[in-house]
Design an enzyme around this catalytic site. Structure first.
Site, short mmCIF file in Angstrom:
data_model
loop_
_atom_site.label_atom_id
_atom_site.label_comp_id
_atom_site.label_asym_id
_atom_site.label_seq_id
_atom_site.Cartn_x
_atom_site.Cartn_y
_atom_site.Cartn_z
N SER B 100 0.81 -1.21 0.00
CA SER B 100 0.00 0.00 0.00
C SER B 100 0.85 1.27 0.00
CB SER B 100 -0.89 -0.01 1.24
OG SER B 100 -1.42 1.27 1.47
N CYS B 101 0.29 2.35 -0.59
CA CYS B 101 0.97 3.65 -0.57
C CYS B 101 0.66 4.41 0.72
CB CYS B 101 0.53 4.52 -1.74
SG CYS B 101 1.28 4.01 -3.26
N ILE B 102 -0.29 3.91 1.49
CA ILE B 102 -0.61 4.56 2.75
C ILE B 102 -0.52 3.52 3.86
CG2 ILE B 102 -1.96 6.63 2.24
CD1 ILE B 102 -4.40 4.82 2.03
#
Lengths: 158, 102
Positions: B100-102
């Site tokens: 995930s990017c977050i």
């Protein structure tokens, strides 16, 4: 993948639209998650993202935004921005993206510094208590440049 | 590729993440942590247990998930695993790096 040369990211958020705020937040959080230092300087309309009463009411711009694929005339109709924002927030929630207030808490806890721009704060007649507790201070752009205190620092204007 | 960790030959990817969780044990975790200059305390192990549990349930890991975990807060997470907490902690826990990017 090799070791990054980026050691510190300094972001200037000058816009008060939700997509710009999230761009800054995702990049700053992404930096911290990679062990890169990050700081955000909120100026002009970007200050809305750190004002207690306003931060949960940021909107996506439906006028003058060709990527919305809504005719400009329709984008200007009452309720259009609120509707588009609601749809966008729903999609963000699906991806487990935190709401603005929670995102700011995560950023602050991760060690990302959050600064208000003194000039813009004065211009909008704002006080310290208008801002979230997590704000690290109200500083000048000169102070912010001095935060670029190491090799591999990059500055990004949003 | 193969890597000797805690006197065992372990399969890892080019970033050093274990490819097969069954090859992981606490000694392997300890040695991977030592490579990152981390000495594992009880608090670290609680977090590692949490991460492995999430992984086995095939639930995606994110910093928001950590905040809601009830196991640890974001601040402490960063202080326990310096240099990118999810990246470092998952490596030690023997599970894949979150995508995930977050």
């Amino acid at each position: 993948m090799g070791e990054t040369k980026v050691k510190k990211m300094l972001f200037i958020l000058s816009k008060g639209t939700i997509e710009n705020a999230y761009a800054a937040f995702v990049m700053a959080n992404g930096a911290r998650m990679e062990g890169i230092d990050a700081e955000i300087f909120f100026t002009f309309f970007g200050l809305e993202a750190v004002q207690k009463k306003k931060l949960e009411h940021l909107h996506v711009a439906t006028v003058g935004n060709p990527a919305m694929h809504i005719p400009t005339m329709l984008g200007g109709l009452p309720g259009m921005e609120a509707f588009a924002t609601k749809m966008m927030k729903k999609e963000m929630e699906k991806l487990d993206m935190p709401p603005v207030g929670e995102f700011l808490e995560i950023l602050s806890d991760s060690g990302c510094k959050l600064w208000g721009c003194k000039l813009a704060v004065d211009m909008f007649h704002l006080e310290r208590e208008d801002f979230i507790d997590e704000l690290d201070g109200i500083i000048t752009i000169g102070d912010f440049y001095s935060r670029a205190d190491q090799e591999g620092t990059h500055l990004l204007f949003i | 590729m193969k890597k000797m960790i805690a006197q065992r030959e372990i399969d890892v990817n080019e970033e050093g993440y274990l490819l097969d969780f069954s090859q992981w044990n606490r000694e392997v975790g300890q040695e991977l942590a030592a490579e990152k200059n981390i000495t594992l305390t009880d608090r670290h192990w609680e977090v590692i247990d949490y991460l492995q549990d999430k992984h086995h349930k095939e639930e995606a890991l994110s910093i928001r998930g950590i905040k809601k975990s009830g196991v640890i807060n974001v601040k402490e997470f960063y202080s326990l695993f310096p240099g990118g907490p999810l990246k470092v902690s998952t490596l030690i826990a023997g599970i894949p790096k979150p995508k995930s990017c977050i």
